[in-house]
Design a protein around this motif. Structure first.
Motif, mmCIF file in Angstrom:
data_model
loop_
_atom_site.group_PDB
_atom_site.id
_atom_site.type_symbol
_atom_site.label_atom_id
_atom_site.label_comp_id
_atom_site.label_asym_id
_atom_site.label_seq_id
_atom_site.Cartn_x
_atom_site.Cartn_y
_atom_site.Cartn_z
ATOM 1 N N LEU A 1 3.990 -4.221 -12.929
ATOM 2 C CA LEU A 1 5.305 -3.190 -12.615
ATOM 3 C C LEU A 1 5.712 -3.805 -11.310
ATOM 4 N N ARG A 2 7.114 -3.764 -11.160
ATOM 5 C CA ARG A 2 7.726 -4.194 -9.948
ATOM 6 C C ARG A 2 8.450 -3.218 -9.060
ATOM 7 N N THR A 3 8.435 -2.938 -7.916
ATOM 8 C CA THR A 3 8.975 -1.953 -7.226
ATOM 9 C C THR A 3 9.817 -2.768 -6.027
ATOM 10 N N THR A 4 11.092 -2.302 -5.751
ATOM 11 C CA THR A 4 11.692 -2.892 -4.639
ATOM 12 C C THR A 4 12.180 -2.079 -3.646
ATOM 13 N N CYS A 5 12.051 -2.358 -2.363
ATOM 14 C CA CYS A 5 12.211 -1.564 -1.146
ATOM 15 C C CYS A 5 13.577 -1.756 -1.112
ATOM 16 N N PHE A 6 14.552 -0.326 -0.904
ATOM 17 C CA PHE A 6 15.893 -0.353 -1.005
ATOM 18 C C PHE A 6 16.534 -0.568 0.372
ATOM 19 N N GLU B 1 0.785 -1.338 0.068
ATOM 20 C CA GLU B 1 -0.010 -0.062 0.169
ATOM 21 C C GLU B 1 0.977 1.244 -0.172
ATOM 22 N N ARG B 2 1.887 1.302 0.823
ATOM 23 C CA ARG B 2 2.786 2.391 0.862
ATOM 24 C C ARG B 2 3.520 2.826 -0.646
ATOM 25 N N PHE B 3 3.957 1.400 -1.192
ATOM 26 C CA PHE B 3 4.599 1.544 -2.413
ATOM 27 C C PHE B 3 3.640 2.254 -3.608
ATOM 28 N N GLY B 4 2.258 1.791 -3.397
ATOM 29 C CA GLY B 4 1.159 2.053 -4.196
ATOM 30 C C GLY B 4 0.831 3.732 -4.122
ATOM 31 N N ALA B 5 1.150 3.942 -2.932
ATOM 32 C CA ALA B 5 0.983 5.711 -2.645
ATOM 33 C C ALA B 5 1.979 6.466 -3.339
ATOM 34 N N PHE B 6 3.232 5.830 -3.180
ATOM 35 C CA PHE B 6 4.413 6.253 -3.887
ATOM 36 C C PHE B 6 3.959 6.449 -5.396
ATOM 37 N N LEU B 7 3.681 5.525 -5.952
ATOM 38 C CA LEU B 7 3.277 5.310 -7.348
ATOM 39 C C LEU B 7 2.314 6.566 -7.911
ATOM 40 N N LEU C 1 1.611 3.858 -18.024
ATOM 41 C CA LEU C 1 0.505 3.174 -18.630
ATOM 42 C C LEU C 1 0.349 2.865 -20.000
ATOM 43 N N ALA C 2 1.184 3.700 -20.792
ATOM 44 C CA ALA C 2 1.353 3.562 -22.285
ATOM 45 C C ALA C 2 2.340 2.541 -22.448
ATOM 46 N N ASN C 3 3.328 2.347 -21.915
ATOM 47 C CA ASN C 3 4.521 1.420 -22.087
ATOM 48 C C ASN C 3 4.949 0.143 -21.215
ATOM 49 N N CYS D 1 14.987 -3.225 2.340
ATOM 50 C CA CYS D 1 15.028 -4.803 2.787
ATOM 51 C C CYS D 1 14.789 -5.474 1.667
ATOM 52 N N ASN D 2 14.891 -4.920 0.188
ATOM 53 C CA ASN D 2 14.825 -5.702 -0.843
ATOM 54 C C ASN D 2 13.504 -6.582 -1.053
ATOM 55 N N THR D 3 12.466 -6.286 -0.468
ATOM 56 C CA THR D 3 11.317 -6.823 -0.766
ATOM 57 C C THR D 3 10.809 -6.293 -2.177
ATOM 58 N N GLN D 4 10.294 -7.067 -3.084
ATOM 59 C CA GLN D 4 9.461 -6.655 -4.203
ATOM 60 C C GLN D 4 7.990 -6.729 -4.168
ATOM 61 N N TYR D 5 7.326 -5.615 -4.720
ATOM 62 C CA TYR D 5 5.847 -5.614 -4.875
ATOM 63 C C TYR D 5 5.524 -5.507 -6.383
ATOM 64 N N GLU D 6 4.732 -6.270 -6.745
ATOM 65 C CA GLU D 6 4.247 -6.383 -8.116
ATOM 66 C C GLU D 6 2.831 -5.686 -8.161
ATOM 67 N N PHE D 7 2.642 -4.917 -9.167
ATOM 68 C CA PHE D 7 1.521 -4.178 -9.431
ATOM 69 C C PHE D 7 0.782 -4.558 -10.990
ATOM 70 N N SER D 8 -0.345 -5.085 -10.985
ATOM 71 C CA SER D 8 -0.892 -5.397 -12.244
ATOM 72 C C SER D 8 -1.370 -3.986 -13.107
ATOM 73 N N ARG D 9 -1.648 -4.353 -14.372
ATOM 74 C CA ARG D 9 -2.020 -3.184 -15.138
ATOM 75 C C ARG D 9 -3.331 -2.707 -14.303
ATOM 76 N N GLU D 10 -4.326 -3.636 -14.056
ATOM 77 C CA GLU D 10 -5.630 -3.204 -13.377
ATOM 78 C C GLU D 10 -5.257 -2.304 -11.862
ATOM 79 N N GLU D 11 -4.249 -2.865 -11.111
ATOM 80 C CA GLU D 11 -4.112 -2.207 -9.808
ATOM 81 C C GLU D 11 -3.272 -0.856 -10.185
#
Length: 70
Positions: free
Chosen positions: A46-51, A21-27, A39-41, A53-63
């Motif tokens: 979309l994968r984000t990574t916490c610098f 949720e926090r990374f979603g707010a950043f996006l 959205l276009a490209n 702890c190195n945890t990755q979060y994935e977001f689908s196009r719909e998300e």
């Protein structure tokens, strides 16, 4: 010489308070041009990574579309 006195002991651990949720707010707070480019490209998912702890979060196009809707 130095002779330190141990006055206490305790466990030491690393804790990162990141979450999807926090990374979603950043996006969602990115500039409109950057959001439009994502959205276009993509890429999707979309994968984000916490610098911290190195945890990755994935977001689908719909998300991403949901995050970017004003």
């Amino acid at each position: 010489g130095l002779s330190p006195d141990v006055i206490a002991t305790r466990d030491v651990a690393f804790h990162c308070d990141c979450n999807k949720e926090r990374f979603g707010a950043f996006l969602a707070s990115m500039k409109r041009e950057e959001r439009d480019d994502i959205l276009a490209n993509g890429p999707f998912p979309l994968r984000t990574t916490c610098f911290n702890c190195n945890t990755q979060y994935e977001f689908s196009r719909e998300e991403i579309e949901g995050l970017f809707s004003d």
